[in-house]
Design a protein around this motif. Structure first.
Motif, PDB file in Angstrom:
ATOM      1  N   LEU A 359       0.835  -1.197   0.000  1.00  0.00           N
ATOM      2  CA  LEU A 359       0.000   0.000   0.000  1.00  0.00           C
ATOM      3  C   LEU A 359       0.873   1.252   0.000  1.00  0.00           C
ATOM      4  O   LEU A 359       1.969   1.255   0.583  1.00  0.00           O
ATOM      5  N   PRO A 360       0.406   2.342  -0.590  1.00  0.00           N
ATOM      6  CA  PRO A 360       1.156   3.599  -0.525  1.00  0.00           C
ATOM      7  C   PRO A 360       1.033   4.226   0.865  1.00  0.00           C
ATOM      8  O   PRO A 360       0.164   3.852   1.663  1.00  0.00           O
ATOM      9  N   SER A 361       1.879   5.181   1.160  1.00  0.00           N
ATOM     10  CA  SER A 361       1.794   5.912   2.431  1.00  0.00           C
ATOM     11  C   SER A 361       0.605   6.870   2.397  1.00  0.00           C
ATOM     12  O   SER A 361       0.322   7.496   1.358  1.00  0.00           O
ATOM     13  N   SER A 373      -9.798   7.700   8.271  1.00  0.00           N
ATOM     14  CA  SER A 373     -10.962   8.067   7.454  1.00  0.00           C
ATOM     15  C   SER A 373     -10.501   8.991   6.336  1.00  0.00           C
ATOM     16  O   SER A 373     -10.038  10.112   6.595  1.00  0.00           O
ATOM     17  N   ASN A 374     -10.611   8.511   5.104  1.00  0.00           N
ATOM     18  CA  ASN A 374     -10.231   9.301   3.926  1.00  0.00           C
ATOM     19  C   ASN A 374      -8.821   9.884   4.063  1.00  0.00           C
ATOM     20  O   ASN A 374      -8.580  11.058   3.757  1.00  0.00           O
ATOM     21  N   ASN A 375      -7.905   9.042   4.566  1.00  0.00           N
ATOM     22  CA  ASN A 375      -6.530   9.516   4.750  1.00  0.00           C
ATOM     23  C   ASN A 375      -5.660   9.306   3.513  1.00  0.00           C
ATOM     24  O   ASN A 375      -4.442   9.474   3.562  1.00  0.00           O
ATOM     25  N   TRP A 376      -6.285   8.935   2.410  1.00  0.00           N
ATOM     26  CA  TRP A 376      -5.577   8.806   1.137  1.00  0.00           C
ATOM     27  C   TRP A 376      -6.426   9.449   0.055  1.00  0.00           C
ATOM     28  O   TRP A 376      -7.643   9.234  -0.025  1.00  0.00           O
ATOM     29  N   ASP A 377      -5.827  10.281  -0.770  1.00  0.00           N
ATOM     30  CA  ASP A 377      -6.540  10.805  -1.940  1.00  0.00           C
ATOM     31  C   ASP A 377      -5.661  10.634  -3.172  1.00  0.00           C
ATOM     32  O   ASP A 377      -4.428  10.639  -3.068  1.00  0.00           O
ATOM     33  N   TYR A 378      -6.333  10.494  -4.291  1.00  0.00           N
ATOM     34  CA  TYR A 378      -5.606  10.144  -5.521  1.00  0.00           C
ATOM     35  C   TYR A 378      -6.393  10.631  -6.726  1.00  0.00           C
ATOM     36  O   TYR A 378      -7.636  10.533  -6.766  1.00  0.00           O
ATOM     37  N   LEU A 379      -5.686  11.164  -7.682  1.00  0.00           N
ATOM     38  CA  LEU A 379      -6.311  11.530  -8.953  1.00  0.00           C
ATOM     39  C   LEU A 379      -6.323  10.281  -9.825  1.00  0.00           C
ATOM     40  O   LEU A 379      -5.388   9.990 -10.564  1.00  0.00           O
ATOM     41  N   THR A 380      -7.419   9.523  -9.714  1.00  0.00           N
ATOM     42  CA  THR A 380      -7.505   8.208 -10.346  1.00  0.00           C
ATOM     43  C   THR A 380      -7.674   8.339 -11.856  1.00  0.00           C
ATOM     44  O   THR A 380      -8.643   8.945 -12.329  1.00  0.00           O
ATOM     45  N   PRO A 381      -6.768   7.779 -12.656  1.00  0.00           N
ATOM     46  CA  PRO A 381      -6.887   7.888 -14.118  1.00  0.00           C
ATOM     47  C   PRO A 381      -7.945   6.932 -14.670  1.00  0.00           C
ATOM     48  O   PRO A 381      -8.023   5.776 -14.266  1.00  0.00           O
ATOM     49  N   THR A 382      -8.746   7.455 -15.605  1.00  0.00           N
ATOM     50  CA  THR A 382      -9.768   6.644 -16.274  1.00  0.00           C
ATOM     51  C   THR A 382      -9.776   6.996 -17.754  1.00  0.00           C
ATOM     52  O   THR A 382     -10.564   7.842 -18.204  1.00  0.00           O
TER      53      THR A 382
END
Length: 607
Positions: A359-361, A373-382
Motif C-alpha cells: 500500500l502507498p503511504s 478516514s479518507n486519509n488517502w486521496d488520488y487523482l484516479t486515471p480513467t
C-alpha cells in the motif's frame, strides 16, 4: 390436428386486424373534395418526396379518400388531379415516425393544366390515432445542448418522462413511473434493446446513434398501437438519416480541457488540478449513388477521454501495518491479550504483511488509536476510447418496390483504475470492453394499389464485460502462497478481494471478471390492406435472443473481515478490530463461486 392449427394460423395472419410488427414508417391519407364540399372520386393523387424525387400515385375511392401506406419519414408534397379541375398541390410538409398524417385537398374548377398551391393542407394536429407521444426532429436533436451527445436524453422533453437513478447508463429513464427496463427501443423498424442486465454495456440500446445521424425519433408514452404492445413504459422509435438527391455533410469537434476547468470544492493534497481532456469528434455524409434511385448515408463519431478524478480512500497507517493498533487487542486464535495495543510480529500473517506493505503511504495523518478516514486521496486515471459509426444504403427499384440495408458498429475500451495504486489496490471495474454490431435490412412491396407487404430483419451482436486489473500478475499460490484457488486464463491472477470493515476494499473487485453477451435475430413482416374506409393490418414478428452469461461471483474468492474477533471483552466496538482480524488471519467469511458460463435462450413470437 396439425392441419387445423395451420388453418387457424393462416386465418389469423390474413384476417386479423391486430398487428405486432414494429416499423418506422408512416401513413399519409386524406380526402379530395370539390368547391361545393362533395367528394371527388377517381382523382389521381401523387405523393412526392421533396429530397429524393421519389413519386408514388394512388386514386381516390368512392368516398374521395386516399391513403399511402409505409411512407418513409421526410418532406413531401401531395398533388391531386381530375378532369375538369385545376390540379391542387399541397405545400411541403413533414412526415414523422409512425404518424398518420392527414392532407385534405379541395379541387377548383378549371383546366387540369393549371395548378393551385394549397397552404395549410397538412393537418397540424394528428387525429387519426389515439397514441400519446412526442416527435423530436433532427433540428431539435442537433441544436439543443447535449452533454455527452446522447440523442435519447431528449426523450426527457416528453411528458411523463424522468431520468432514472441509473445515471451511468445511457437511455435509462422512467416513463409514467415504470422501470427503465420496460421501455422498448427501435431503430429503423427493428429491435434495438440491449438485453444484458449488467451495466458493462452502459446503455439500454444496442446502437447509440450520434445526434447528427438521427433523422428523428418518436417517444410514445401511452395509448400506442397494438403493434408496439410489448412495452410497458415507452416506445422510442428512431430512424437513421438517409441520403438524398443532393450531397450533404457535416463535421464536428467538441472539446473539454483541464485548462478550462476550476479546481473544484475539494482540492487534491498534491495541489494538482483534476485532469479532464475530452474530445468528441466525427462527421456525417450522404447523397445519391444514382439520382432518384439509389442513395447512401454514412457517419462516424470518436470519443477520447482522459480523466483523473479526485477520489478518497481509508487505508491502514504505517503504525497499524506493523501491528501498533493503539488499543488493547485479543488474539482470537490463542486467547492472548495485548494490553499495550501492539500485535507481535510473529502473530501477523505473512499474507497480511505482504498485502499491507504494497500500500502507498497515507497523504494525511491519523491520531493513534483512531480509525483512519479518507486519509488517502488520488487523482484516479480513467482513459476511454470509443468509436462508433453507421452506413445505410437505400434503393428504389420501382414505384412498387424499395429496399434498404444498414450496418452499425461500436467499440469502446475503458480502464477504470483503483483509487489505491499498486498490486494491493482494489474495488474498481478494471478493464471494460463493449462491442456492439447490428445489421438491418428490409423492403416494401406494393402488391396492389390498395395493399402493401413489408419485411424487416435485424441481427444484433453485443459483447459487454470487464476483466480485473493486474490479472496478468502471478496467482495467489505463486504470489502469496495461498493454494486452492482456480488457475484460469479467463480469471487471471493478482490479489483476491479483501474486504475489511471500515476500510477501502483491497485486491480485485469481487465481481471481476464478468460478461453478458446477448445476440438477437429479429425478423418481422407486415401486410396492410385498404378496404373502403377501413385499413386492415396484420403482422408477425419472431425474436431469438441467445445470451452467454459469465456473471456469478466471486470466481476468484473474497475474504471478509468484519467480525471483530480481536476485540477484548468489555472494549468498545471499533473498526480497528476488523483490521486486527486481518493481521491475525481471523476472517469472518469467505466466498468462492464456480467458473461457469450460463447459456440463456429466449424465443418470442408476436402476432
Amino acid at each position: 390436428m396439425a392441419k387445423s392449427v395451420r388453418t387457424l394460423l393462416f386465418a389469423l395472419l390474413v384476417a386479423s386486424p391486430i398487428c405486432f410488427a414494429q416499423f418506422d414508417s408512416a401513413t399519409v391519407l386524406g380526402t379530395i373534395k370539390d368547391p361545393s364540399g362533395a367528394v371527388v372520386m377517381g382523382a389521381k393523387v401523387s405523393l412526392s418526396n421533396v429530397r429524393t424525387g421519389i413519386v408514388v400515385s394512388a386514386q381516390s375511392d368512392a368516398s374521395g379518400n386516399y391513403q399511402f401506406l409505409n411512407v418513409a419519414i421526410g418532406s413531401y408534397t401531395v398533388k391531386a388531379e381530375q378532369t375538369g379541375f385545376k390540379a391542387a398541390v399541397a405545400e411541403p410538409f413533414e412526415v414523422t415516425v409512425s404518424a398518420r398524417q392527414r392532407v385534405d385537398l379541395t379541387l377548383q374548377v378549371g383546366a387540369v393544366t393549371e395548378s393551385v398551391v394549397v397552404t395549410g393542407a397538412a393537418a397540424a394536429l394528428e387525429t387519426e390515432s389515439s397514441d400519446r407521444g412526442q416527435v423530436i426532429n433532427n433540428v431539435t436533436i442537433v441544436n439543443l445542448p447535449l452533454n455527452g451527445r446522447s440523442y435519447a436524453d431528449l426523450a426527457l422533453l416528453a411528458p411523463g418522462v424522468r431520468k432514472s437513478n441509473i445515471t451511468a447508463r445511457d437511455a435509462s429513464f422512467n416513463v409514467n413511473g415504470l422501470r427503465s427496463s420496460l421501455n422498448n427501443f427501435m431503430l429503423d423498424g427493428v429491435d434495438n434493446n440491449a438485453y444484458g442486465t449488467s451495466n458493462q454495456g452502459f446503455s439500454n440500446q444496442i446502437v447509440q446513434l450520434n445526434p447528427d445521424a438521427v433523422q428523428e425519433f418518436r417517444v410514445q408514452t401511452n395509448n400506442f398501437s397494438a403493434e408496439y404492445g410489448r412495452a410497458g413504459g415507452a416506445v422510442i422509435n428512431a430512424s437513421l438519416r438517409s441520403g438524398t438527391n443532393s450531397f450533404h455533410g457535416s463535421a464536428w469537434e467538441f472539446l473539454r480541457n483541464t485548462k478550462l476547468n476550476a479546481v473544484g470544492f475539494f482540492k487534491p493534497s498534491t495541489g494538482v488540478k483534476p485532469v479532464l481532456v475530452q474530445n468528441q469528434f466525427g462527421g456525417a455524409f450522404g447523397g445519391p449513388v444514382k439520382k432518384d434511385k439509389m442513395f447512401f448515408f454514412a457517419n462516424y463519431e470518436g470519443f477520447r477521454n482522459v480523466a483523473r478524478a479526485l477520489q478518497f480512500a481509508s487505508i491502514a497507517t504505517p503504525d497499524q501495518r506493523q501491528g501498533r493498533m493503539g488499543v488493547p487487542v485479543r488474539n482470537p486464535l490463542t486467547g492472548d491479550v495485548y494490553t499495550d495495543g501492539v500485535i507481535p510480529q510473529s502473530a501477523i500473517t505473512a499474507f497480511a504483511r505482504k498485502v499491507l506493505a504494497d500500500l502507498p503511504s497515507p497523504t494525511r495523518g491519523t491520531a493513534g488509536g483512531a480509525v483512519p478516514s479518507n486519509n488517502w486521496d488520488y487523482l484516479t486515471p480513467t482513459p476511454t476510447v470509443d468509436d462508433k459509426g453507421d452506413v445505410r444504403y437505400d434503393h428504389y427499384l420501382s414505384s412498387r418496390l424499395n429496399a434498404f440495408a444498414r450496418y452499425s458498429h461500436r467499440l469502446m475500451n475503458r480502464t477504470e483504475n483503483h483509487v489505491i495504486p499498486g498490486p494491493s489496490g482494489g474495488d474498481a471495474n478494471g478493464n471494460v470492453r463493449v462491442l456492439n454490431r447490428q445489421v438491418t435490412a428490409g423492403f416494401n412491396y406494393n402488391v396492389t394499389p390498395t395493399s402493401v407487404f413489408d419485411f424487416r430483419i435485424g441481427i444484433s451482436l453485443f459483447e459487454g464485460g470487464k476483466s480485473a486489473l493486474f490479472s496478468d500478475r502471478p496467482n495467489m499460490l505463486e504470489a502469496y502462497g495461498i493454494p486452492g484457488l482456480p488457475k484460469s486464463d479467463v480469471i487471471g491472477g493478482g490479489l483476491t478481494s479483501q474486504s475489511i470493515g471500515g476500510f477501502t476494499s483491497l485486491g480485485r473487485q469481487s465481481s471481476n471478471p464478468q460478461f453478458q453477451n446477448p445476440s438477437t435475430v429479429n425478423p418481422k413482416v407486415n401486410y396492410s390492406k385498404i378496404s373502403g374506409r377501413h385499413t386492415w393490418k396484420t403482422g408477425y414478428e419472431f425474436q431469438s435472443i441467445n445470451t452467454d452469461i459469465f456473471d456469478f461471483n466471486p470466481q476468484y474468492g473474497q475474504d471478509s473481515y468484519s467480525g471483530q474477533f480481536s476485540r477484548p471483552t468489555g472494549s468498545p466496538s471499533s473498526n480497528l478490530y476488523n483490521l486486527a482480524d486481518f493481521l491475525l488471519g481471523a476472517r469472518s467469511s469467505y466466498s468462492l463461486n464456480n467458473e461457469i458460463v450460463l447459456k440463456y435462450r429466449q424465443r418470442m413470437y408476436f402476432m
